[in-house]
Design a protein around this motif. Structure first.
Motif, short mmCIF file in Angstrom:
data_model
loop_
_atom_site.label_atom_id
_atom_site.label_comp_id
_atom_site.label_asym_id
_atom_site.label_seq_id
_atom_site.Cartn_x
_atom_site.Cartn_y
_atom_site.Cartn_z
N THR A 38 -4.36 4.38 21.32
CA THR A 38 -3.30 3.97 20.42
C THR A 38 -3.29 2.46 20.36
OG1 THR A 38 -1.99 5.93 20.96
CG2 THR A 38 -0.83 4.09 19.94
N CYS A 39 -3.32 1.92 19.15
CA CYS A 39 -3.41 0.47 18.94
C CYS A 39 -2.45 0.06 17.83
CB CYS A 39 -4.82 0.07 18.54
SG CYS A 39 -6.08 0.53 19.75
N ARG A 40 -2.23 -1.24 17.76
CA ARG A 40 -1.42 -1.81 16.68
C ARG A 40 -2.25 -2.86 15.97
NH1 ARG A 40 4.04 -5.42 17.14
NH2 ARG A 40 4.47 -5.48 14.91
N SER A 41 -2.23 -2.84 14.67
CA SER A 41 -2.93 -3.83 13.85
C SER A 41 -1.91 -4.52 12.95
CB SER A 41 -3.99 -3.17 12.98
OG SER A 41 -5.02 -2.62 13.77
N VAL A 42 -1.91 -5.84 13.00
CA VAL A 42 -1.11 -6.64 12.08
C VAL A 42 -2.12 -7.49 11.30
CG1 VAL A 42 0.70 -8.36 11.80
CG2 VAL A 42 0.84 -6.69 13.67
N ILE A 43 -2.25 -7.18 10.04
CA ILE A 43 -3.26 -7.83 9.20
C ILE A 43 -2.53 -8.59 8.10
CG2 ILE A 43 -5.25 -7.46 7.72
CD1 ILE A 43 -5.58 -4.78 9.41
N ASP A 44 -2.75 -9.89 8.08
CA ASP A 44 -2.06 -10.79 7.16
C ASP A 44 -3.12 -11.51 6.33
OD1 ASP A 44 -0.23 -12.37 5.91
OD2 ASP A 44 0.49 -13.35 7.73
N GLU A 45 -3.22 -11.15 5.07
CA GLU A 45 -4.23 -11.73 4.18
C GLU A 45 -3.59 -12.75 3.25
OE1 GLU A 45 -7.52 -11.21 3.95
OE2 GLU A 45 -7.50 -9.84 5.64
N PRO A 46 -4.11 -13.97 3.21
CA PRO A 46 -3.60 -14.95 2.25
C PRO A 46 -3.95 -14.53 0.83
CG PRO A 46 -5.50 -15.83 3.41
CD PRO A 46 -5.20 -14.50 4.03
N VAL A 47 -3.05 -14.79 -0.10
CA VAL A 47 -3.31 -14.44 -1.51
C VAL A 47 -2.94 -15.62 -2.41
CG1 VAL A 47 -2.95 -11.97 -1.13
CG2 VAL A 47 -1.05 -13.38 -1.88
N GLY A 48 -3.59 -15.66 -3.56
CA GLY A 48 -3.29 -16.66 -4.57
C GLY A 48 -2.16 -16.19 -5.46
N GLN A 49 -1.98 -16.90 -6.56
CA GLN A 49 -0.93 -16.57 -7.52
C GLN A 49 -1.29 -15.34 -8.33
OE1 GLN A 49 2.05 -18.06 -7.80
NE2 GLN A 49 1.49 -19.38 -6.08
N GLY A 50 -0.30 -14.59 -8.71
CA GLY A 50 -0.47 -13.46 -9.62
C GLY A 50 -0.62 -12.13 -8.90
N TYR A 51 -0.35 -11.09 -9.66
CA TYR A 51 -0.38 -9.75 -9.08
C TYR A 51 -1.79 -9.26 -8.79
CZ TYR A 51 4.59 -9.52 -9.85
OH TYR A 51 5.93 -9.79 -9.80
N ASP A 52 -2.77 -9.69 -9.58
CA ASP A 52 -4.15 -9.30 -9.29
C ASP A 52 -4.58 -9.81 -7.92
OD1 ASP A 52 -4.36 -8.00 -11.71
OD2 ASP A 52 -5.44 -9.64 -12.71
N ALA A 53 -4.21 -11.04 -7.58
CA ALA A 53 -4.54 -11.61 -6.27
C ALA A 53 -3.81 -10.86 -5.16
CB ALA A 53 -4.19 -13.09 -6.22
N LEU A 54 -2.57 -10.45 -5.43
CA LEU A 54 -1.80 -9.71 -4.44
C LEU A 54 -2.43 -8.34 -4.18
CD1 LEU A 54 0.71 -9.88 -2.68
CD2 LEU A 54 2.00 -8.87 -4.57
N VAL A 55 -2.83 -7.66 -5.25
CA VAL A 55 -3.50 -6.36 -5.10
C VAL A 55 -4.79 -6.52 -4.31
CG1 VAL A 55 -4.68 -4.52 -6.37
CG2 VAL A 55 -2.44 -5.31 -7.13
N GLU A 56 -5.56 -7.56 -4.61
CA GLU A 56 -6.81 -7.80 -3.88
C GLU A 56 -6.53 -8.08 -2.41
OE1 GLU A 56 -10.57 -10.85 -3.90
OE2 GLU A 56 -9.57 -10.41 -5.80
N GLY A 57 -5.45 -8.82 -2.12
CA GLY A 57 -5.08 -9.08 -0.73
C GLY A 57 -4.74 -7.81 0.02
N HIS A 58 -4.00 -6.91 -0.62
CA HIS A 58 -3.67 -5.63 0.02
C HIS A 58 -4.92 -4.77 0.19
CE1 HIS A 58 0.54 -5.65 0.90
NE2 HIS A 58 0.83 -6.09 -0.30
N ARG A 59 -5.81 -4.82 -0.79
CA ARG A 59 -7.07 -4.09 -0.68
C ARG A 59 -7.86 -4.59 0.53
NH1 ARG A 59 -9.55 -5.06 -5.65
NH2 ARG A 59 -8.21 -3.45 -6.50
N ASP A 60 -7.92 -5.91 0.70
CA ASP A 60 -8.62 -6.48 1.85
C ASP A 60 -7.94 -6.10 3.17
OD1 ASP A 60 -10.43 -7.68 0.13
OD2 ASP A 60 -9.49 -9.67 0.25
#
Length: 96
Positions: A38-60
Motif C-alpha cells: 500500500t502506497c501513497r502518490s501525490v503527483i503535482d504537474e505544472p500547467v500553462g494557461q487554458g483548459y487544454d494545458a490543464l487537461v494535458e497536466g491531468h493526463r500526465d
C-alpha cells in the motif's frame, strides 16, 4: 500471477495556469498471497494557461500514477521471489 490493484483518489485538483494534482492511495496484491503493498502518490504537474494545458497536466499526472503502480507491482513481484522488503516507488515528475 494475477494481481489486484485498488486506487482511492483523495484529491483531484485543477488550478488553471498553475498545476494539476492527484493525491491517491493505492495498493497491489497478488491473489495467491496475503502480501499487500500500500502506497501513497501525490503527483503535482505544472500547467500553462487554458483548459487544454490543464487537461494535458491531468493526463500526465494519471500517466505518472499508472507508472508508479506498475513499479509497485514489479517491486511486489520481485519481493515475493527474492524475499526482500517492499518499498513504495519514488514519484517520477515530468519537467515543468
Amino acid at each position: 500471477a494475477v494481481y489486484r490493484v485498488s486506487v482511492n483518489v483523495q484529491r483531484f485538483e485543477s488550478w488553471p495556469g498553475s498545476h494539476a494534482l492527484i493525491d491517491a492511495v493505492w495498493s497491489v496484491r497478488a491473489l495467491d498471497s496475503q502480501t499487500v503493498m500500500t502506497c501513497r502518490s501525490v503527483i503535482d504537474e505544472p500547467v500553462g494557461q487554458g483548459y487544454d494545458a490543464l487537461v494535458e497536466g491531468h493526463r500526465d499526472a494519471v500517466d505518472n500514477l499508472a507508472h508508479s503502480i506498475a513499479r509497485g507491482l514489479r517491486e511486489l513481484s520481485d519481493g515475493r521471489t527474492k524475499g526482500a522488503p517492499l518499498r513504495c516507488p519514488v514519484e517520477a515528475h515530468s519537467p515543468g
